[in-house]
Design a protein around this motif. Structure first.
Motif, PDB file in Angstrom:
ATOM      1  N   PHE A 151       0.829  -1.191   0.000  1.00  0.00           N
ATOM      2  CA  PHE A 151       0.000   0.000   0.000  1.00  0.00           C
ATOM      3  C   PHE A 151       0.871   1.251   0.000  1.00  0.00           C
ATOM      4  O   PHE A 151       1.864   1.305  -0.699  1.00  0.00           O
ATOM      5  CB  PHE A 151      -0.958  -0.029   1.201  1.00  0.00           C
ATOM      6  N   SER A 152       0.507   2.186   0.804  1.00  0.00           N
ATOM      7  CA  SER A 152       1.212   3.462   0.839  1.00  0.00           C
ATOM      8  C   SER A 152       2.701   3.254   1.069  1.00  0.00           C
ATOM      9  O   SER A 152       3.118   2.307   1.723  1.00  0.00           O
ATOM     10  CB  SER A 152       0.616   4.353   1.925  1.00  0.00           C
ATOM     11  N   HIS A 153       3.473   4.137   0.498  1.00  0.00           N
ATOM     12  CA  HIS A 153       4.922   4.039   0.626  1.00  0.00           C
ATOM     13  C   HIS A 153       5.513   5.419   0.890  1.00  0.00           C
ATOM     14  O   HIS A 153       4.946   6.430   0.499  1.00  0.00           O
ATOM     15  CB  HIS A 153       5.544   3.436  -0.634  1.00  0.00           C
ATOM     16  N   GLU A 154       6.647   5.389   1.559  1.00  0.00           N
ATOM     17  CA  GLU A 154       7.445   6.592   1.807  1.00  0.00           C
ATOM     18  C   GLU A 154       8.855   6.262   1.341  1.00  0.00           C
ATOM     19  O   GLU A 154       9.446   5.307   1.841  1.00  0.00           O
ATOM     20  CB  GLU A 154       7.485   6.914   3.296  1.00  0.00           C
ATOM     21  N   VAL A 155       9.366   6.999   0.385  1.00  0.00           N
ATOM     22  CA  VAL A 155      10.725   6.759  -0.108  1.00  0.00           C
ATOM     23  C   VAL A 155      11.514   8.054   0.032  1.00  0.00           C
ATOM     24  O   VAL A 155      11.059   9.113  -0.399  1.00  0.00           O
ATOM     25  CB  VAL A 155      10.730   6.279  -1.576  1.00  0.00           C
ATOM     26  N   VAL A 178       9.623   2.845   3.349  1.00  0.00           N
ATOM     27  CA  VAL A 178       8.717   2.110   4.232  1.00  0.00           C
ATOM     28  C   VAL A 178       7.439   1.877   3.439  1.00  0.00           C
ATOM     29  O   VAL A 178       6.888   2.816   2.849  1.00  0.00           O
ATOM     30  CB  VAL A 178       8.411   2.889   5.528  1.00  0.00           C
ATOM     31  N   TRP A 179       6.984   0.631   3.429  1.00  0.00           N
ATOM     32  CA  TRP A 179       5.789   0.232   2.688  1.00  0.00           C
ATOM     33  C   TRP A 179       4.809  -0.439   3.631  1.00  0.00           C
ATOM     34  O   TRP A 179       5.168  -1.413   4.300  1.00  0.00           O
ATOM     35  CB  TRP A 179       6.144  -0.786   1.606  1.00  0.00           C
ATOM     36  N   ALA A 180       3.587   0.058   3.683  1.00  0.00           N
ATOM     37  CA  ALA A 180       2.539  -0.658   4.406  1.00  0.00           C
ATOM     38  C   ALA A 180       2.236  -1.922   3.615  1.00  0.00           C
ATOM     39  O   ALA A 180       2.228  -1.902   2.377  1.00  0.00           O
ATOM     40  CB  ALA A 180       1.293   0.218   4.531  1.00  0.00           C
ATOM     41  N   MET A 181       2.025  -3.028   4.313  1.00  0.00           N
ATOM     42  CA  MET A 181       1.812  -4.289   3.612  1.00  0.00           C
ATOM     43  C   MET A 181       0.802  -5.175   4.319  1.00  0.00           C
ATOM     44  O   MET A 181       0.531  -5.022   5.502  1.00  0.00           O
ATOM     45  CB  MET A 181       3.128  -5.042   3.438  1.00  0.00           C
ATOM     46  N   GLU A 182       0.278  -6.094   3.537  1.00  0.00           N
ATOM     47  CA  GLU A 182      -0.596  -7.159   4.032  1.00  0.00           C
ATOM     48  C   GLU A 182      -0.180  -8.403   3.268  1.00  0.00           C
ATOM     49  O   GLU A 182       0.031  -8.351   2.059  1.00  0.00           O
ATOM     50  CB  GLU A 182      -2.048  -6.801   3.737  1.00  0.00           C
ATOM     51  N   ASP A 183       0.001  -9.503   3.978  1.00  0.00           N
ATOM     52  CA  ASP A 183       0.333 -10.744   3.281  1.00  0.00           C
ATOM     53  C   ASP A 183      -0.515 -11.887   3.806  1.00  0.00           C
ATOM     54  O   ASP A 183      -0.966 -11.877   4.954  1.00  0.00           O
ATOM     55  CB  ASP A 183       1.822 -11.068   3.361  1.00  0.00           C
ATOM     56  N   LEU A 184      -0.761 -12.815   2.923  1.00  0.00           N
ATOM     57  CA  LEU A 184      -1.519 -14.019   3.253  1.00  0.00           C
ATOM     58  C   LEU A 184      -0.766 -15.217   2.695  1.00  0.00           C
ATOM     59  O   LEU A 184      -0.113 -15.102   1.647  1.00  0.00           O
ATOM     60  CB  LEU A 184      -2.914 -13.983   2.617  1.00  0.00           C
ATOM     61  N   HIS A 223      -2.522 -14.615   7.913  1.00  0.00           N
ATOM     62  CA  HIS A 223      -2.863 -13.279   7.434  1.00  0.00           C
ATOM     63  C   HIS A 223      -2.091 -12.289   8.282  1.00  0.00           C
ATOM     64  O   HIS A 223      -2.309 -12.188   9.489  1.00  0.00           O
ATOM     65  CB  HIS A 223      -4.370 -13.056   7.561  1.00  0.00           C
ATOM     66  N   GLY A 224      -1.169 -11.570   7.652  1.00  0.00           N
ATOM     67  CA  GLY A 224      -0.320 -10.647   8.384  1.00  0.00           C
ATOM     68  C   GLY A 224      -0.452  -9.219   7.896  1.00  0.00           C
ATOM     69  O   GLY A 224      -0.822  -8.969   6.745  1.00  0.00           O
ATOM     70  N   PHE A 225      -0.159  -8.293   8.803  1.00  0.00           N
ATOM     71  CA  PHE A 225      -0.201  -6.873   8.516  1.00  0.00           C
ATOM     72  C   PHE A 225       1.063  -6.244   9.082  1.00  0.00           C
ATOM     73  O   PHE A 225       1.505  -6.619  10.159  1.00  0.00           O
ATOM     74  CB  PHE A 225      -1.409  -6.208   9.196  1.00  0.00           C
ATOM     75  N   GLY A 226       1.632  -5.296   8.367  1.00  0.00           N
ATOM     76  CA  GLY A 226       2.824  -4.648   8.895  1.00  0.00           C
ATOM     77  C   GLY A 226       3.454  -3.706   7.900  1.00  0.00           C
ATOM     78  O   GLY A 226       2.766  -3.113   7.060  1.00  0.00           O
TER      79      GLY A 226
END
Length: 147
Positions: free
Chosen positions: A77-81, A92-98, A115-118
């Motif tokens: 999702f959103s990123h800061e570079v 930094v990248w917001a992420m979700e993984d399954l 199901h992870g978020f981070g």
């Protein structure tokens, strides 16, 4: 029509997108090729504890073995570079993984669904005109595991 060019930011975004696509399609050697040879990937649990550390030379084997027969799915999702020099950056990248496992076909699988978020905290280095991930740390906000 004037030709459009990709900025360094565009190339870093595409690099991270390839990471997610290659991981989801289990193209582990291609995942490894996105990293510099000296890169290390670190994984932390929701309490911030380091649970795994994988050097670039072991990416394809180690990460492929951990996923096994499971099907990974990554969402970024959103990123800061931020560029720290002409050849280095941090992001930094917001992420979700399954990860899904078919427990009937693979009863040895550790779970049926994870199901992870981070966030991914990455460093990047441009060498020979190409951006590569020079380090990555996955931090977790939440993990849901279905046995």
């Amino acid at each position: 029509m004037t030709a459009l060019t990709h900025t360094d930011l565009d190339r870093i975004r595409e690099l991270k997108s390839r990471y997610a696509r290659y991981a989801d399609t289990k193209r582990w050697d291609e995942v490894a090729a996105l990293f510099t040879k000296d890169a290390v990937m670190r994984f932390r649990d929701v309490d911030g504890n380091l649970v795994n550390e994988v050097p670039a030379a072991e990416f394809a084997r180690t990460i492929g073995e951990r996923v096994g027969a499971g099907q990974p799915v990554h969402h970024l999702f959103s990123h800061e570079v931020s560029f720290t020099s002409e050849t280095t950056a941090e992001g930094v990248w917001a992420m979700e993984d399954l990860i899904f496992h078919d427990r009937e076909a693979h009863p040895e699988a550790p779970f049926s669904r994870m199901h992870g978020f981070g966030h991914y905290h990455d460093s990047y280095r441009k060498t020979d005109g190409e951006w590569r991930i020079s380090g990555s740390e996955l931090t977790r906000l939440r993990m849901e595991i279905t046995p």
